[in-house]
Design an enzyme around this catalytic site. Structure first.
Site: not given
Length: 416
Positions: A64, A313
């Site tokens: 992110k 992720s």
């Protein structure tokens, strides 16, 4: 035909190769190099050459940071000076907080009251002001918009923003540079920002690359949206993959997903539990449930002999959740199990049972002796034993040994 061409040009202008190249250089200022890791274990299991893209090793524990930093880099000095605000339950919060600190800008993060303390403290640790509000992301997001209006803050959306998606897509640039002949890229989907960026850039670099999105079965908002041809809001979501527990995907992103994504695989929660155990035992790495979606999806990919990259992720998982997932994984692998049996309430019976288990190389973890299961204690008492085994075959061997010893063991709590 003219409308189709216009839409095609619009998509290219929104997420262009030039922007991806720019973002790739900019995010290098704050990201670590996450080189591909070849997985011998997963390759053997699937019949493909499997590589892992370990974004769980980034500074903030997730990808992110890429989108947050690039988005903030595109803001004007005036927009940054107003202060930044976003809503998130974890990874995006830390990404914005870290990026804002790097730019010397104030950041306000609205997080649900249910957010684990570890994630709240980490976000504060990057210098952000944290506001706890609401029970779920949607409520926190509404509050963030309200505070943005009241204070003039610049809102940074977690996923439904083309610049954020461009930043996330830099992962594809790195994958293709390191593995030019990659055949498949598996990418987790929550709101769709990561999948949009990765799929769009992958197709720009090499149209032959197949990009497959992976969603939790209990939060498949993008799959439903693709089936319906428009953004669909799920009535509810239910998954242990909290980072991808999204009801409504990004409306700005759907056209890119429709054009560039080659399919979606959905994964059940129990598959994530087993994948967590696989990653810890075979790769000595911690990956959060959302990051494990691509690992779990590998066995659903109906191809052989292909070069496949699974994007991990993120790795932000609190210890309590980790402990629970490990325990459930051991149960599902038949390495921890509980049996219940009735035995006469007389001296030596417990010794006899423990001797049988020891001879079969079982290891007792917990024992519960209930003398009140019947009114006639002389007839029977209940014994519950939780023990460790090496796997299914060993568990069955222990059960058989108990039966041969004259007992009738009954499995309980199988699968949690």
């Amino acid at each position: 035909m003219g409308i189709e061409l216009e839409n095609e040009q619009s998509l290219e202008e929104g997420l262009s190769l030039e922007k991806f190249e720019e973002a790739s250089e900019i995010v290098k200022q704050v990201t670590l190099e996450t080189k591909l890791v070849f997985s011998e274990y997963l390759s053997t299991q699937t019949g493909n050459k499997v590589y892992l893209k370990p974004e769980n090793m980034q500074l903030t524990g997730a990808y992110k940071l890429r989108g947050a930093y690039y988005k903030i880099s595109t803001l004007t000095d005036e927009e940054r000076a107003k202060g930044l605000i976003t809503a998130s339950a974890g990874n995006h919060a830390q990404g914005v907080a870290y990026a804002a600190k790097a730019y010397g800008t104030k950041a306000v993060i609205v997080m649900p009251t249910t957010t684990p303390l570890m994630k709240v403290n980490r976000t504060k640790g990057y210098g952000a002001e944290v506001v706890l509000y609401g029970d779920v992301y949607d409520e926190a997001c509404a509050k963030a918009y309200e505070l943005a209006d009241e204070n003039g803050y610049t809102f940074i959306h977690p996923f439904d923003d083309l610049m954020v998606a461009t930043g996330q897509g830099t992962i594809a640039m790195e994958i293709v540079k390191e593995l030019p002949l990659v055949d498949y890229i598996l990418v987790p989907i929550g709101g769709g920002g990561l999948a949009t960026g990765v799929a769009t850039l992958a197709k720009l670099l090499n149209p032959k690359i197949k990009v497959i999105g992976v969603e939790p079965a209990g939060a498949n908002c993008m799959q439903r949206s693709l089936e319906e041809g428009h953004v669909v809001t799920l009535p509810k979501v239910s998954t242990i993959a909290d980072g991808t527990a999204v009801k409504t995907p990004g409306s700005k992103l759907l056209p890119y997903i429709q054009k560039n994504l080659d399919g979606i695989i959905t994964v059940e929660d129990h598959e994530l539990v087993v994948s967590f155990l696989d990653m810890v035992e075979n790769h000595k790495t911690v990956v959060e449930n959302s990051g494990l979606l691509t690992v779990a999806a590998l066995k659903h990919l109906d191809v052989k002999g292909k070069k496949v990259v699974a994007i991990l992720s993120g790795g932000n998982m609190d210890v309590t959740t980790m402990s629970s997932v490990v325990q459930q994984g051991l149960i599902m692998r038949d390495r921890v199990f509980t049996v219940s049996m009735l035995l006469p309430d007389k001296p030596g019976e417990l010794y006899k049972v423990s001797g049988i288990i020891a001879k079969a190389n079982g290891n007792v973890v917990e024992l519960e002796h209930n003398q009140f299961v019947t009114t006639n204690r002389n007839a029977a008492v209940e014994l519950r034993i939780t023990m460790e085994a090496f796997g299914t075959e060993h568990k069955e061997q222990i059960m058989k040994s108990l039966e041969e010893g004259g007992y009738k063991p009954r499995l309980v709590n199988v699968g949690g």
